[in-house]
Design a protein around this motif. Structure first.
Motif, PDB file in Angstrom:
ATOM      1  N   VAL A 328     -33.147  25.137 -48.161  1.00  0.00           N
ATOM      2  CA  VAL A 328     -34.214  25.424 -49.118  1.00  0.00           C
ATOM      3  C   VAL A 328     -34.968  26.690 -48.739  1.00  0.00           C
ATOM      4  O   VAL A 328     -35.311  27.521 -49.595  1.00  0.00           O
ATOM      5  CB  VAL A 328     -35.162  24.210 -49.219  1.00  0.00           C
ATOM      6  CG1 VAL A 328     -36.486  24.609 -49.853  1.00  0.00           C
ATOM      7  CG2 VAL A 328     -34.510  23.105 -50.035  1.00  0.00           C
ATOM      8  N   SER A 329     -35.237  26.875 -47.455  1.00  0.00           N
ATOM      9  CA  SER A 329     -36.028  28.034 -47.021  1.00  0.00           C
ATOM     10  C   SER A 329     -35.296  29.355 -47.257  1.00  0.00           C
ATOM     11  O   SER A 329     -35.916  30.410 -47.319  1.00  0.00           O
ATOM     12  CB  SER A 329     -36.379  27.896 -45.540  1.00  0.00           C
ATOM     13  OG  SER A 329     -35.194  27.818 -44.762  1.00  0.00           O
ATOM     14  N   PHE A 331     -33.283  29.861 -49.949  1.00  0.00           N
ATOM     15  CA  PHE A 331     -32.982  30.020 -51.377  1.00  0.00           C
ATOM     16  C   PHE A 331     -33.827  31.138 -51.983  1.00  0.00           C
ATOM     17  O   PHE A 331     -35.033  31.224 -51.746  1.00  0.00           O
ATOM     18  CB  PHE A 331     -33.246  28.707 -52.120  1.00  0.00           C
ATOM     19  CG  PHE A 331     -32.954  28.773 -53.587  1.00  0.00           C
ATOM     20  CD1 PHE A 331     -31.661  28.644 -54.053  1.00  0.00           C
ATOM     21  CD2 PHE A 331     -33.973  28.985 -54.511  1.00  0.00           C
ATOM     22  CE1 PHE A 331     -31.377  28.698 -55.416  1.00  0.00           C
ATOM     23  CE2 PHE A 331     -33.702  29.049 -55.871  1.00  0.00           C
ATOM     24  CZ  PHE A 331     -32.402  28.906 -56.318  1.00  0.00           C
ATOM     25  N   ASP A 332     -33.189  31.996 -52.773  1.00  0.00           N
ATOM     26  CA  ASP A 332     -33.884  33.119 -53.421  1.00  0.00           C
ATOM     27  C   ASP A 332     -33.309  33.278 -54.819  1.00  0.00           C
ATOM     28  O   ASP A 332     -32.107  33.510 -54.982  1.00  0.00           O
ATOM     29  CB  ASP A 332     -33.691  34.395 -52.608  1.00  0.00           C
ATOM     30  CG  ASP A 332     -34.520  35.557 -53.154  1.00  0.00           C
ATOM     31  OD1 ASP A 332     -35.120  35.408 -54.249  1.00  0.00           O
ATOM     32  OD2 ASP A 332     -34.565  36.615 -52.502  1.00  0.00           O
ATOM     33  N   ILE A 333     -34.167  33.161 -55.829  1.00  0.00           N
ATOM     34  CA  ILE A 333     -33.706  33.303 -57.208  1.00  0.00           C
ATOM     35  C   ILE A 333     -33.055  34.664 -57.427  1.00  0.00           C
ATOM     36  O   ILE A 333     -32.062  34.788 -58.147  1.00  0.00           O
ATOM     37  CB  ILE A 333     -34.882  33.105 -58.195  1.00  0.00           C
ATOM     38  CG1 ILE A 333     -35.342  31.647 -58.179  1.00  0.00           C
ATOM     39  CG2 ILE A 333     -34.484  33.506 -59.605  1.00  0.00           C
ATOM     40  CD1 ILE A 333     -36.476  31.352 -59.125  1.00  0.00           C
ATOM     41  N   ASN A 346     -27.967  25.780 -60.651  1.00  0.00           N
ATOM     42  CA  ASN A 346     -29.085  25.836 -59.706  1.00  0.00           C
ATOM     43  C   ASN A 346     -30.414  25.497 -60.381  1.00  0.00           C
ATOM     44  O   ASN A 346     -31.478  25.843 -59.854  1.00  0.00           O
ATOM     45  CB  ASN A 346     -29.164  27.221 -59.064  1.00  0.00           C
ATOM     46  CG  ASN A 346     -28.189  27.384 -57.916  1.00  0.00           C
ATOM     47  OD1 ASN A 346     -28.467  26.956 -56.791  1.00  0.00           O
ATOM     48  ND2 ASN A 346     -27.048  27.995 -58.203  1.00  0.00           N
ATOM     49  N   ASN A 349     -32.970  23.734 -58.202  1.00  0.00           N
ATOM     50  CA  ASN A 349     -33.446  24.591 -57.116  1.00  0.00           C
ATOM     51  C   ASN A 349     -34.390  25.678 -57.640  1.00  0.00           C
ATOM     52  O   ASN A 349     -35.359  26.034 -56.974  1.00  0.00           O
ATOM     53  CB  ASN A 349     -32.251  25.216 -56.393  1.00  0.00           C
ATOM     54  CG  ASN A 349     -31.356  24.163 -55.769  1.00  0.00           C
ATOM     55  OD1 ASN A 349     -31.848  23.175 -55.221  1.00  0.00           O
ATOM     56  ND2 ASN A 349     -30.054  24.357 -55.862  1.00  0.00           N
ATOM     57  N   TYR A 353     -38.163  25.871 -56.427  1.00  0.00           N
ATOM     58  CA  TYR A 353     -38.647  27.156 -55.894  1.00  0.00           C
ATOM     59  C   TYR A 353     -39.928  27.586 -56.600  1.00  0.00           C
ATOM     60  O   TYR A 353     -40.912  27.994 -55.975  1.00  0.00           O
ATOM     61  CB  TYR A 353     -37.532  28.188 -56.072  1.00  0.00           C
ATOM     62  CG  TYR A 353     -37.861  29.588 -55.616  1.00  0.00           C
ATOM     63  CD1 TYR A 353     -37.635  29.991 -54.305  1.00  0.00           C
ATOM     64  CD2 TYR A 353     -38.375  30.532 -56.512  1.00  0.00           C
ATOM     65  CE1 TYR A 353     -37.915  31.295 -53.902  1.00  0.00           C
ATOM     66  CE2 TYR A 353     -38.652  31.825 -56.125  1.00  0.00           C
ATOM     67  CZ  TYR A 353     -38.425  32.203 -54.818  1.00  0.00           C
ATOM     68  OH  TYR A 353     -38.709  33.482 -54.421  1.00  0.00           O
ATOM     69  N   ARG A 354     -39.933  27.473 -57.943  1.00  0.00           N
ATOM     70  CA  ARG A 354     -41.104  27.913 -58.701  1.00  0.00           C
ATOM     71  C   ARG A 354     -42.282  26.959 -58.530  1.00  0.00           C
ATOM     72  O   ARG A 354     -43.440  27.390 -58.548  1.00  0.00           O
ATOM     73  CB  ARG A 354     -40.725  28.043 -60.176  1.00  0.00           C
ATOM     74  CG  ARG A 354     -39.802  29.233 -60.443  1.00  0.00           C
ATOM     75  CD  ARG A 354     -39.310  29.265 -61.881  1.00  0.00           C
ATOM     76  NE  ARG A 354     -38.595  30.497 -62.181  1.00  0.00           N
ATOM     77  CZ  ARG A 354     -37.978  30.756 -63.335  1.00  0.00           C
ATOM     78  NH1 ARG A 354     -38.000  29.843 -64.309  1.00  0.00           N
ATOM     79  NH2 ARG A 354     -37.348  31.900 -63.529  1.00  0.00           N
ATOM     80  N   ARG A 356     -43.012  25.428 -55.798  1.00  0.00           N
ATOM     81  CA  ARG A 356     -43.605  25.815 -54.507  1.00  0.00           C
ATOM     82  C   ARG A 356     -44.491  27.052 -54.652  1.00  0.00           C
ATOM     83  O   ARG A 356     -45.550  27.141 -54.027  1.00  0.00           O
ATOM     84  CB  ARG A 356     -42.490  26.101 -53.497  1.00  0.00           C
ATOM     85  CG  ARG A 356     -41.940  24.870 -52.791  1.00  0.00           C
ATOM     86  CD  ARG A 356     -41.042  25.294 -51.660  1.00  0.00           C
ATOM     87  NE  ARG A 356     -40.706  24.206 -50.780  1.00  0.00           N
ATOM     88  CZ  ARG A 356     -40.049  24.345 -49.631  1.00  0.00           C
ATOM     89  NH1 ARG A 356     -39.677  25.556 -49.230  1.00  0.00           N
ATOM     90  NH2 ARG A 356     -39.772  23.307 -48.880  1.00  0.00           N
ATOM     91  N   LYS A 357     -44.040  27.995 -55.490  1.00  0.00           N
ATOM     92  CA  LYS A 357     -44.810  29.227 -55.679  1.00  0.00           C
ATOM     93  C   LYS A 357     -46.058  28.986 -56.524  1.00  0.00           C
ATOM     94  O   LYS A 357     -47.037  29.734 -56.412  1.00  0.00           O
ATOM     95  CB  LYS A 357     -43.935  30.286 -56.359  1.00  0.00           C
ATOM     96  CG  LYS A 357     -42.733  30.734 -55.538  1.00  0.00           C
ATOM     97  CD  LYS A 357     -43.138  31.593 -54.361  1.00  0.00           C
ATOM     98  CE  LYS A 357     -41.932  32.145 -53.637  1.00  0.00           C
ATOM     99  NZ  LYS A 357     -42.307  32.965 -52.453  1.00  0.00           N
ATOM    100  N   TRP A 397     -37.374  19.560 -51.666  1.00  0.00           N
ATOM    101  CA  TRP A 397     -38.246  20.720 -51.856  1.00  0.00           C
ATOM    102  C   TRP A 397     -39.684  20.458 -51.438  1.00  0.00           C
ATOM    103  O   TRP A 397     -40.517  21.375 -51.468  1.00  0.00           O
ATOM    104  CB  TRP A 397     -38.208  21.163 -53.319  1.00  0.00           C
ATOM    105  CG  TRP A 397     -36.955  21.939 -53.627  1.00  0.00           C
ATOM    106  CD1 TRP A 397     -35.775  21.457 -54.075  1.00  0.00           C
ATOM    107  CD2 TRP A 397     -36.764  23.349 -53.433  1.00  0.00           C
ATOM    108  NE1 TRP A 397     -34.852  22.457 -54.207  1.00  0.00           N
ATOM    109  CE2 TRP A 397     -35.436  23.647 -53.823  1.00  0.00           C
ATOM    110  CE3 TRP A 397     -37.560  24.385 -52.982  1.00  0.00           C
ATOM    111  CZ2 TRP A 397     -34.907  24.938 -53.765  1.00  0.00           C
ATOM    112  CZ3 TRP A 397     -37.044  25.671 -52.940  1.00  0.00           C
ATOM    113  CH2 TRP A 397     -35.737  25.931 -53.318  1.00  0.00           C
TER     114      TRP A 397
END
Length: 663
Positions: A328-329, A331-333, A346, A349, A353-354, A356-357, A397
């Motif tokens: 997870v750490s 992962f980059d869109i 994905n 994921n 990811y979003r 978390r942001k 996540w």
């Protein structure tokens, strides 16, 4: 006496069968048949009793009941002569019927009025039976009508029940314990008689489908002499109506030995297929793929659906890419593969990811059921699917559980066609919703390389099918991706023209694999394949005399609901992104698409309506001379119609903006 007569009839049938098996059939006696059958049951109870032994009940009397259920089984037909035969049937039958009766059990004083108190008494048995029926058959009108009769021997496999008494009227009245239900019991039926003896009579006909296969419509009435519960007047009978499918077995060899060798059996019907191709042009038979290096900006919409196989509720059964906590750490869109399906796989994921942001954004998950047989076995399957998605976002996540709301329901609010398998496949899903649009915003990808052209290929199927062709399909793959599919009923055309979709081709794979699969009218399948080598031609896109380099923005921002061309309010924000990329020199191509469900004519009209709906939003900001409407219908689908996510992404409009750039 009835049991003695039935037993005697069974012995008589056994003696006749033994004689037939021992001494054989003459040359004119038909060979045996074997098959399966299934259909509906009209069940009836002949009953008159108050309660089950040892089970308290205040009902004065339960009486006869009627209802429908089903039966299925197997049958073997042994012919004794041209007109007499014996059928041995083994069946699974549901003979369950609920008893219900409403009675006045007293009166209540409400105000100054005495009001009758009415209770409903329910006794709901669950009875399933495995039965064996040897039936003697007489051909009354040749194969058009047979009379059937014989004993029935059944064994009750499932013998459970539930019962209760519920107060119906007047409202607000209860029993002494404050409830409206009493005498509730559930368990095995006491003193049940599992062995059920009876008699069956009926008629059937035989319809030839081929030289060896017959369709058998039939009616059969069975009455059981044995009461279901010892000492109670409770008997079951039913009328079965359904169809059988039987196959003729090879005739036994004669007991006499011939002095001449038997003629060799004829060869089986041939089913031979082949597949060839011809690439347009006079050069080597290779697929030329042209690649241009241009500045291209892709915006790929998020399809907020996770599709599940029928009966499944685990993410491992889906196409989703599942990460572990360590991955997870990393992962980059921005490092996702530049393909729509890779972005879709994905989905969870990207959302994790979003989330978390954006620490305050919440998410709603609605799990649905396709209502297919596989899904109906689990009444909470929609909620189970939503909970599976929630567990992944929480455990992998690290999203706070309070930010994710999981719900379940039956069909989706906007279901796909429920009467076809592909529609049912799409309705088994989890839908993602959020008031914070950033969670489900499209993914932006910058690309400097694109496929802009490919050779046209003529596909040439060949086949020999002595029994005729039932169906055929030709699949075209590049690696693991399906980039073309043709299928139909009957004999395939002598040739098909395949124009490769440049949006599906990849420059990374070095060959294209085509496979032809044919099924004949006997159900046999044969396949053949061929490989097409690929030549890659890469060039810089230069149009020096006219516009120089071209900037292409390919925007697939809008996904429509099934069978809809209606734009949603959320689409207006995406339209602004399109407007910002258009200037006076730009050319705008609005390409509308549909899935394959429905007729070609209807899909072409629907894709035009989708293209027109987007154009109507753009009209205040762009000259009509700059715009080309390009409806495709279900042709040239951008994605594979063999997958639920592919069909969903095909319900789209792709906007291509080409703008000359200064040299």
């Amino acid at each position: 006496m009835k049991v003695i007569h039935i037993t005697g009839l069974c012995w008589l049938l056994t003696a006749v069968i033994s004689h037939q098996v021992c001494y054989g059939q003459d040359d004119k006696t038909p060979s045996p048949l074997i098959g399966i059958y299934g259909g509906g049951l009209f069940n009836t109870y002949e009953a008159s009793f108050r309660k089950l032994p040892g089970v308290p009940n205040c009902c004065t009397e339960f009486g006869g009941e009627r209802g429908f259920d089903f039966s299925a089984g197997a049958a073997f037909y042994l012919f004794l002569s041209q007109t007499w035969s014996i059928q041995f049937r083994a069946a699974y039958e549901r003979i369950s019927l609920p008893f219900q009766r409403q009675e006045q059990i007293g009166k209540a004083i409400i105000g100054d009025t005495r009001v009758p108190i009415v209770s409903e008494f329910t006794l709901d048995p669950t009875l399933t039976e495995i039965s064996f029926k040897p039936l003697l058959q007489y051909a009354l009108l040749g194969s058009l009508l047979y009379l059937d009769a014989g004993p029935s021997l059944g064994y009750l496999v499932q013998t459970t029940f539930t019962q209760q008494e519920r107060l119906l009227e007047p409202a607000g009245v209860t029993f002494l314990d404050g409830t409206v239900v009493r005498n509730y019991y559930a368990g095995d039926i006491p003193q049940v008689q599992r062995l059920q003896l009876g008699v069956s009579i009926g008629i059937h006909s035989e319809l030839w489908l081929s030289k060896s296969i017959r369709l058998v419509p039939e009616l059969l009435y069975t009455y059981r002499f044995t009461p279901i519960v010892r000492g109670l007047h409770w008997y079951a009978a039913n009328l079965y109506g359904g169809f059988g499918l039987v196959v003729r077995l090879p005739r036994r060899s004669s007991r006499y030995t011939s002095y001449f060798p038997d003629r060799p059996p004829p060869p089986p019907p041939a089913l031979i297929v082949g597949l060839g191709y011809k690439v347009a042009g006079t050069g080597p038979q290779k697929l030329d793929i042209d690649i241009e290096r241009i500045h291209e900006h892709d915006i790929i919409p998020i399809l907020p659906h996770v599709y599940f196989p029928a009966g499944a509720a685990t993410l491992q059964s889906t196409a989703m890419v599942l990460l572990d906590k360590e991955s997870v750490s990393k992962f980059d869109i921005n490092r996702l593969p530049m393909r729509t399906m890779d972005v879709y796989h994905n989905l969870l994921n990207i959302v994790g990811y979003r989330m978390r942001k954006n620490g305050t954004a919440s998410l709603t998950l609605i799990g649905t059921s396709s209502q297919s047989p596989g899904d109906r076995t689990n009444p909470t399957i929609g909620l189970d699917r939503a909970e599976a998605v929630k567990r992944y976002l929480v455990s992998t996540w690290g999203i706070e559980p309070s930010r994710i709301h999981a719900k379940g329901r039956g069909l989706p609010e906007h279901p796909t066609a429920t009467d076809i398998p592909d529609g049912q496949e799409e309705n088994a899903r989890v839908e993602l919703y959020s008031e914070n649009a950033v969670l489900l915003d499209p993914v932006e990808i910058n690309n400097t390389q694109a496929v802009v052209g490919a050779s046209q290929v003529t596909i040439i199927p060949t086949l020999i099918a002595d029994e005729g062709v039932k169906s055929w399909s030709i699949s075209i793959k590049q690696g693991d991706r399906l980039i073309g599919l043709y299928k139909g009923e009957g004999v395939p055309p002598s040739y098909l023209t395949w124009t490769p979709d440049i949006h599906l081709l990849s420059a990374q794979e070095q060959q294209v694999v085509m496979e032809l699969s044919v099924t004949d009218n006997l159900g046999r399948t044969s396949s053949a394949g061929t490989n097409i080598p690929v030549d890659i031609h890469i060039r810089e896109r230069e149009q020096e005399s006219v516009v120089g380099k071209i900037r292409r923005d390919r925007l697939q921002l809008i996904l429509f609901d099934f069978n809809s061309a209606e734009l949603k309010s959320s689409h207006a924000r995406y339209i602004r992104d399109i407007i910002n990329r258009i200037d006076k020199k730009s050319s705008v191509i609005i390409s509308g698409y549909t899935d394959y469900i429905g007729s070609s004519e209807y899909n072409m009209k629907l894709s035009f309506e989708r293209s027109r709906a987007v154009f109507d939003l753009l009209k205040p900001y762009v000259s009509p001379r700059q715009v080309v409407l390009n409806p495709h219908g279900s042709r040239n689908a951008p994605y594979s119609n063999a997958l639920p996510e592919g069909r969903a992404y095909n319900r789209t409009v792709i906007i291509t903006v080409e703008t000359p750039m200064e040299k």
